[in-house]
Design a protein around this motif. Structure first.
Motif, PDB file in Angstrom:
ATOM      1  N   PHE A  58       0.826  -1.211   0.000  1.00 33.11           N
ATOM      2  CA  PHE A  58       0.000   0.000   0.000  1.00 33.11           C
ATOM      3  C   PHE A  58       0.859   1.258   0.000  1.00 33.11           C
ATOM      4  O   PHE A  58       0.580   2.209  -0.727  1.00 33.11           O
ATOM      5  N   TRP A  59       1.903   1.262   0.814  1.00 32.12           N
ATOM      6  CA  TRP A  59       2.778   2.436   0.916  1.00 32.12           C
ATOM      7  C   TRP A  59       3.429   2.751  -0.435  1.00 32.12           C
ATOM      8  O   TRP A  59       3.395   3.880  -0.906  1.00 32.12           O
ATOM      9  N   VAL A  60       4.018   1.731  -1.046  1.00 30.42           N
ATOM     10  CA  VAL A  60       4.723   1.941  -2.316  1.00 30.42           C
ATOM     11  C   VAL A  60       3.734   2.330  -3.405  1.00 30.42           C
ATOM     12  O   VAL A  60       4.003   3.211  -4.221  1.00 30.42           O
ATOM     13  N   ARG A  61       2.582   1.715  -3.403  1.00 31.38           N
ATOM     14  CA  ARG A  61       1.579   2.009  -4.437  1.00 31.38           C
ATOM     15  C   ARG A  61       1.039   3.428  -4.312  1.00 31.38           C
ATOM     16  O   ARG A  61       0.834   4.105  -5.316  1.00 31.38           O
ATOM     17  N   LEU A  62       0.804   3.868  -3.086  1.00 31.33           N
ATOM     18  CA  LEU A  62       0.188   5.184  -2.883  1.00 31.33           C
ATOM     19  C   LEU A  62       1.202   6.323  -2.806  1.00 31.33           C
ATOM     20  O   LEU A  62       0.946   7.418  -3.294  1.00 31.33           O
ATOM     21  N   SER A  63       2.354   6.083  -2.195  1.00 33.67           N
ATOM     22  CA  SER A  63       3.305   7.169  -1.945  1.00 33.67           C
ATOM     23  C   SER A  63       4.625   7.033  -2.688  1.00 33.67           C
ATOM     24  O   SER A  63       5.446   7.940  -2.637  1.00 33.67           O
ATOM     25  N   GLY A  64       4.870   5.913  -3.284  1.00 28.13           N
ATOM     26  CA  GLY A  64       6.157   5.697  -3.933  1.00 28.13           C
ATOM     27  C   GLY A  64       7.185   5.186  -2.938  1.00 28.13           C
ATOM     28  O   GLY A  64       6.881   4.915  -1.782  1.00 28.13           O
ATOM     29  N   LEU A  65       8.413   5.057  -3.409  1.00 28.92           N
ATOM     30  CA  LEU A  65       9.487   4.556  -2.555  1.00 28.92           C
ATOM     31  C   LEU A  65       9.907   5.613  -1.546  1.00 28.92           C
ATOM     32  O   LEU A  65      10.149   6.758  -1.915  1.00 28.92           O
ATOM     33  N   PRO A  66      10.016   5.237  -0.268  1.00 25.46           N
ATOM     34  CA  PRO A  66      10.495   6.200   0.716  1.00 25.46           C
ATOM     35  C   PRO A  66      11.995   6.489   0.554  1.00 25.46           C
ATOM     36  O   PRO A  66      12.455   7.577   0.845  1.00 25.46           O
ATOM     37  N   THR A  67      12.748   5.495   0.083  1.00 21.37           N
ATOM     38  CA  THR A  67      14.181   5.634  -0.166  1.00 21.37           C
ATOM     39  C   THR A  67      14.578   4.618  -1.229  1.00 21.37           C
ATOM     40  O   THR A  67      13.905   3.605  -1.407  1.00 21.37           O
ATOM     41  N   ILE A  68      15.647   4.891  -1.901  1.00 17.71           N
ATOM     42  CA  ILE A  68      16.121   3.963  -2.921  1.00 17.71           C
ATOM     43  C   ILE A  68      16.592   2.651  -2.299  1.00 17.71           C
ATOM     44  O   ILE A  68      16.663   1.622  -2.960  1.00 17.71           O
ATOM     45  N   TRP A  69      16.892   2.659  -0.999  1.00 20.72           N
ATOM     46  CA  TRP A  69      17.339   1.472  -0.282  1.00 20.72           C
ATOM     47  C   TRP A  69      16.189   0.575   0.159  1.00 20.72           C
ATOM     48  O   TRP A  69      16.402  -0.486   0.740  1.00 20.72           O
ATOM     49  N   TYR A  70      14.978   0.971  -0.102  1.00 26.58           N
ATOM     50  CA  TYR A  70      13.806   0.226   0.358  1.00 26.58           C
ATOM     51  C   TYR A  70      13.799  -1.232  -0.107  1.00 26.58           C
ATOM     52  O   TYR A  70      13.547  -2.135   0.703  1.00 26.58           O
ATOM     53  N   PRO A  71      14.083  -1.528  -1.389  1.00 24.41           N
ATOM     54  CA  PRO A  71      14.111  -2.948  -1.798  1.00 24.41           C
ATOM     55  C   PRO A  71      15.149  -3.764  -1.033  1.00 24.41           C
ATOM     56  O   PRO A  71      14.917  -4.930  -0.710  1.00 24.41           O
ATOM     57  N   THR A  72      16.283  -3.151  -0.710  1.00 23.88           N
ATOM     58  CA  THR A  72      17.314  -3.852   0.055  1.00 23.88           C
ATOM     59  C   THR A  72      16.820  -4.149   1.469  1.00 23.88           C
ATOM     60  O   THR A  72      17.044  -5.246   1.997  1.00 23.88           O
TER      61      THR A  72
END
Length: 108
Positions: A58-72
């Motif tokens: 939900f967070w990624v879908r609605l607000s995008g990535l909080p940081t580029i490190w999020y997938p890690t």
């Protein structure tokens, strides 16, 4: 691209968590007695992984990535769940998930 990968990892979180919850139902009392603490930790981590997976999607879908490190960060969370599960298997004396046996029996 990172958003798609993060959504994929979020889906893996949900699947891993739900499989962990289903797996908990399949253990016998004897198996749970061999590793009571790890069994509880696995149950709690399965619940947490499922909740985090849904919230992350939900967070990624609605607000995008909080940081580029999020997938890690998401990958590290899956690793923790896998380590807990592996230690629980060793402590219980099982070689693999009982879900595999259940699926195999239904397919044959």
């Amino acid at each position: 691209m990172f958003e798609s990968y993060s959504l994929f990892l979020s889906a893996l979180y949900v699947v891993q968590g739900l499989l962990g919850l289903f797996e908990q139902r399949l253990y016998t009392d004897t198996q749970r007695a061999r590793a009571p603490l790890l069994s509880r930790v696995h149950l709690l981590s399965s619940i947490a992984i499922t909740v985090v997976g849904v919230a992350s999607a939900f967070w990624v879908r609605l607000s995008g990535l909080p940081t580029i490190w999020y997938p890690t960060i998401l990958s590290c969370g899956l690793f923790v769940q896998i380590v807990v599960q592996g230690r629980m298997y060793r402590a219980m004396g099982v070689s693999h998930s009982p879900v595999i046996d259940r699926v195999s029996a239904r397919l044959h």
